[in-house]
Motif scaffolding. Structure first.
Motif, mmCIF file in Angstrom:
data_model
loop_
_atom_site.group_PDB
_atom_site.id
_atom_site.type_symbol
_atom_site.label_atom_id
_atom_site.label_comp_id
_atom_site.label_asym_id
_atom_site.label_seq_id
_atom_site.Cartn_x
_atom_site.Cartn_y
_atom_site.Cartn_z
ATOM 1 N N THR A 92 41.730 42.929 31.475
ATOM 2 C CA THR A 92 42.769 42.977 32.927
ATOM 3 C C THR A 92 42.491 41.719 33.574
ATOM 4 O OG1 THR A 92 43.396 44.428 32.133
ATOM 5 C CG2 THR A 92 43.910 44.254 34.518
ATOM 6 N N ASN A 93 40.525 41.803 33.557
ATOM 7 C CA ASN A 93 40.280 41.292 35.252
ATOM 8 C C ASN A 93 40.145 39.549 35.638
ATOM 9 O OD1 ASN A 93 39.902 44.148 35.296
ATOM 10 N ND2 ASN A 93 37.589 44.815 35.580
ATOM 11 N N ASP A 94 40.293 39.604 34.212
ATOM 12 C CA ASP A 94 40.345 38.060 34.195
ATOM 13 C C ASP A 94 41.954 37.245 33.868
ATOM 14 O OD1 ASP A 94 40.048 38.357 31.732
ATOM 15 O OD2 ASP A 94 38.558 36.332 30.647
ATOM 16 N N VAL A 95 42.166 37.942 32.952
ATOM 17 C CA VAL A 95 43.899 37.615 32.732
ATOM 18 C C VAL A 95 44.538 38.169 33.671
ATOM 19 C CG1 VAL A 95 45.793 38.440 31.543
ATOM 20 C CG2 VAL A 95 43.736 38.232 30.347
ATOM 21 N N GLY A 126 36.064 35.031 32.419
ATOM 22 C CA GLY A 126 35.538 35.805 33.410
ATOM 23 C C GLY A 126 35.074 37.226 33.050
ATOM 24 N N SER A 127 36.262 37.944 32.082
ATOM 25 C CA SER A 127 36.417 39.240 31.162
ATOM 26 C C SER A 127 35.848 40.304 31.935
ATOM 27 C CB SER A 127 34.825 39.548 29.990
ATOM 28 O OG SER A 127 34.918 40.279 29.012
ATOM 29 N N ALA A 128 35.165 40.807 31.883
ATOM 30 C CA ALA A 128 34.794 42.401 32.794
ATOM 31 C C ALA A 128 34.941 41.906 33.884
ATOM 32 C CB ALA A 128 34.566 43.706 32.079
ATOM 33 N N ALA A 129 34.054 41.165 34.171
ATOM 34 C CA ALA A 129 33.045 41.573 35.851
ATOM 35 C C ALA A 129 32.635 39.718 35.989
ATOM 36 C CB ALA A 129 32.321 42.732 35.721
ATOM 37 N N GLY A 130 33.237 38.781 35.080
ATOM 38 C CA GLY A 130 32.971 37.509 35.474
ATOM 39 C C GLY A 130 31.813 36.959 35.102
ATOM 40 N N THR A 131 31.109 38.221 33.762
ATOM 41 C CA THR A 131 29.978 37.599 33.326
ATOM 42 C C THR A 131 30.477 36.802 31.923
ATOM 43 O OG1 THR A 131 30.082 39.688 32.205
ATOM 44 C CG2 THR A 131 28.795 39.332 34.477
ATOM 45 N N GLY A 132 31.187 36.917 31.430
ATOM 46 C CA GLY A 132 31.891 36.935 30.420
ATOM 47 C C GLY A 132 31.013 37.284 28.767
ATOM 48 N N LEU A 133 31.275 38.679 29.519
ATOM 49 C CA LEU A 133 30.333 39.744 28.657
ATOM 50 C C LEU A 133 32.158 39.731 27.269
ATOM 51 C CD1 LEU A 133 28.893 41.403 27.064
ATOM 52 C CD2 LEU A 133 30.443 43.860 29.056
ATOM 53 N N ASN A 134 31.173 39.748 25.929
ATOM 54 C CA ASN A 134 31.764 39.475 24.620
ATOM 55 C C ASN A 134 32.956 38.105 23.796
ATOM 56 O OD1 ASN A 134 30.926 41.741 23.845
ATOM 57 N ND2 ASN A 134 33.150 43.452 24.656
ATOM 58 N N GLN A 148 37.077 38.385 42.347
ATOM 59 C CA GLN A 148 37.210 39.055 43.133
ATOM 60 C C GLN A 148 37.952 38.226 44.467
ATOM 61 O OE1 GLN A 148 33.486 39.610 44.877
ATOM 62 N NE2 GLN A 148 32.250 39.875 43.057
ATOM 63 N N SER A 149 39.117 37.042 44.728
ATOM 64 C CA SER A 149 39.043 36.726 45.734
ATOM 65 C C SER A 149 40.450 36.253 45.199
ATOM 66 C CB SER A 149 38.603 35.602 46.637
ATOM 67 O OG SER A 149 38.850 34.836 47.513
ATOM 68 N N GLN A 180 37.404 45.608 46.069
ATOM 69 C CA GLN A 180 35.698 46.148 46.526
ATOM 70 C C GLN A 180 35.101 46.094 45.411
ATOM 71 O OE1 GLN A 180 38.483 48.707 45.777
ATOM 72 N NE2 GLN A 180 39.272 48.883 48.162
ATOM 73 N N LEU A 181 33.949 45.158 45.786
ATOM 74 C CA LEU A 181 32.748 44.771 44.301
ATOM 75 C C LEU A 181 33.845 44.285 43.514
ATOM 76 C CD1 LEU A 181 31.891 48.467 44.232
ATOM 77 C CD2 LEU A 181 30.708 46.974 45.517
ATOM 78 N N GLU A 182 33.390 44.310 42.633
ATOM 79 C CA GLU A 182 33.749 42.697 41.650
ATOM 80 C C GLU A 182 35.716 43.211 41.491
ATOM 81 O OE1 GLU A 182 29.777 43.839 41.871
ATOM 82 O OE2 GLU A 182 30.097 44.721 40.887
ATOM 83 N N LEU A 183 36.321 43.876 42.009
ATOM 84 C CA LEU A 183 37.254 43.886 41.689
ATOM 85 C C LEU A 183 38.701 43.967 42.200
ATOM 86 C CD1 LEU A 183 39.470 42.981 39.084
ATOM 87 C CD2 LEU A 183 39.450 45.252 38.233
ATOM 88 N N ASN A 184 40.000 43.589 42.840
ATOM 89 C CA ASN A 184 40.832 43.351 44.114
ATOM 90 C C ASN A 184 41.700 44.125 42.521
ATOM 91 O OD1 ASN A 184 43.319 43.541 44.793
ATOM 92 N ND2 ASN A 184 41.353 41.902 46.797
ATOM 93 N N VAL A 185 42.345 45.921 43.025
ATOM 94 C CA VAL A 185 43.139 46.657 42.034
ATOM 95 C C VAL A 185 44.700 45.989 42.895
ATOM 96 C CG1 VAL A 185 41.176 48.155 41.516
ATOM 97 C CG2 VAL A 185 42.636 48.699 43.277
ATOM 98 N N MET A 186 44.725 44.904 43.750
ATOM 99 C CA MET A 186 46.162 45.204 44.200
ATOM 100 C C MET A 186 46.612 43.767 44.078
ATOM 101 S SD MET A 186 46.055 47.875 45.935
ATOM 102 C CE MET A 186 44.669 49.174 46.805
ATOM 103 N N MET A 187 46.494 43.412 42.700
ATOM 104 C CA MET A 187 47.088 42.475 41.848
ATOM 105 C C MET A 187 48.061 42.786 42.140
ATOM 106 S SD MET A 187 43.759 40.560 39.892
ATOM 107 C CE MET A 187 42.994 42.128 39.334
#
Length: 469
Positions: free
Chosen positions: A143-146, A232-240, A272-273, A358-365
């Motif tokens: 969800t965090n990159d899609v 970026g996947s979950a936190a911007g690292t491209g995991l999985n 994040q931004s 906050q931190l690695e994500l904006n949850v207000m998207m």
């Protein structure tokens, strides 16, 4: 799997639930429906389309790279094409105000695609061991990159399909009226008081130029939307994700949309931004502010018919009163202002949501997604309606325009360099007190000859715009 003819049983990490057999969404969407009975507002079609294009691109790339089986990849692709063509549009049901970051809507999309893909493969809805919303439709994604990518794509689609064509048509219509009215002189007004004469055509040409400049600003701002953090996947690292996935999926999306997209240099920053959305929203708000001014000008210039300016006639499109017969109101201009006020409110909400990460994500998207795309689309629809049902049908009351221009005390401004500011002020004061014309008073006082005065008070010359030297 199917339990009976009316329901199927689905399972998630929280347990089992009965799902109506005829729906294509699944258990996570059902929980969201129950949790977020807030507004009745459903995701905008353009936003759904943006998500579908992303899912199609990811299915293509994950199939190419061997991350998911080819038959499942092709079934997901076919499902997205069917929905983009208009099928199953009623299956996207999660309220706009929902789980932070947009997980609920994202899973709604994943579940609908998985269940339709199952049907395409000859299987039953809900058999997620064959096609999984998470493991296949959402492979290598979060969800965090899609969702931030979907906001970008949705914004670009809304601009391309709605706002930019509307602005182009409005600019052409205003230029046409400018040419039609170019020889009509009217009184200028500053502070809502008489000012020096202007050309009615130049009023319309100025509005065309204002809209052109706004369109240029919006084009510039929308460049930010073409840089994607997908991968970026979950936190911007491209995991999985597959090592080639990130670059390839952006290439495929560019091909599908015919938009020059590119991957961001820094995935974590893109996640994040929310600055790109704030930038575009600000450009849209800026346009809305000037549209309010233009719509108010149209209302003033059409005010009357007996007790107002009535320099122009806006086309009457509906009766204006439930009690006063024969009354017509400037309803298209009024509607325009109301929509612009809503757009300004959305811009403020977007700014507040953008700073709330906050931190690695904006949850207000989810709020940003709805407000940004809706702003673009309602403003585009508004401009189209204003153009077609108002601007194109405007006529000029030339006699009234000229009468105001000739009667304006501000004509005395042209006398400054000939009789001096103090003498000109005295002439204006006497004209106001006695009702005599400026021309009569100047001649009575012997301040200028009749020939010189005729040249100086030539309305055509006074209202002509000086060329750049």
């Amino acid at each position: 799997m199917t339990n009976n003819t009316d329901f199927r049983i689905e399972r998630d990490s929280m347990g089992d639930r009965s799902i109506p057999s005829n729906v294509y969404y699944g258990i996570q969407t059902l929980r969201a429906i129950e949790n977020f009975a807030i507004s009745g507002l459903k995701p905008l079609p353009t936003y759904v389309n943006a998500c579908l294009y992303i899912k199609k691109a990811t299915a293509i790339v994950n199939g190419e790279l061997g991350c998911i089986p080819q038959d499942i990849s092709q079934a997901i692709i076919q499902a997205t094409d069917e929905i983009l063509a208009g099928n199953l549009r009623d299956q996207f049901v999660v309220d706009v105000y929902q789980a932070g970051a947009g997980t609920s809507h994202h899973m709604n999309v994943n579940e609908v695609l998985a269940n339709r893909a199952l049907e395409i493969l000859g299987d039953e809805k809900g058999n997620y061991k064959r096609v999984s919303p998470n493991d296949h439709v959402n492979y290598g994604q979060s969800t965090n990159d899609v969702i931030p990518t979907a906001i970008r794509i949705g914004g670009l689609l809304a601009l391309t399909n709605t706002l930019h064509p509307a602005l182009e048509a409005a600019i052409l219509a205003l230029e046409a009226k400018a040419n039609e009215f170019q020889d009509i002189v009217k009184s200028g007004r500053t502070h809502l008081q008489d000012a020096v004469p202007v050309r009615l055509g130049e009023n319309f040409r100025a509005w065309a130029y204002i809209l052109t400049e706004h369109q240029n600003r919006i084009y510039t701002a929308s460049g930010d939307l073409m840089v994607l953090g997908l991968g970026g996947s979950a936190a911007g690292t491209g995991l999985n994700t597959h090592p080639q996935y990130r670059g390839r999926v952006v290439e495929v999306l560019s091909e599908l949309l015919n938009i020059p997209l590119e991957p961001t240099p820094h995935l974590m920053a893109a996640m994040q931004s929310m600055a790109p959305f704030v930038n575009v929203s600000g450009a849209i708000r800026n346009l809305a502010q000037d549209l309010v001014k233009i719509s108010h000008d149209l209302r003033l210039m059409d005010s009357g018919p007996k007790t107002g300016f009535k320099e122009i006639q806006l086309p009457p499109v509906q009766p204006g009163s439930s009690i006063m017969p024969g009354k017509y109101n400037p309803v298209m201009a009024e509607m325009t202002s109301m929509v612009c006020f809503q757009v300004m409110g959305y811009d403020n909400a977007i700014a507040l949501a953008a700073q709330a990460g906050q931190l690695e994500l904006n949850v207000m998207m989810p709020l940003i997604a709805y407000d940004l795309i809706h702003s673009i689309e309602i403003l585009g629809n508004t401009i189209s309606s204003l153009t077609q049902r108002c601007i194109q049908g405007i006529t000029a009351n030339q006699e009234r325009c000229v009468a105001y221009a000739e009667g304006s005390l501000a004509l005395v401004t042209a006398l400054n360099t000939h009789i001096g500011y103090l003498n000109a002020a005295a002439v204006a004061k006497e004209s106001l007190e006695t009702g005599k014309s400026l021309r009569q008073i100047v001649l009575e006082k012997g301040l200028m000859t009749e020939a010189d005065l005729a040249t100086v008070l030539d309305l055509e010359q006074m209202s002509a715009i000086l060329p750049l030297s």
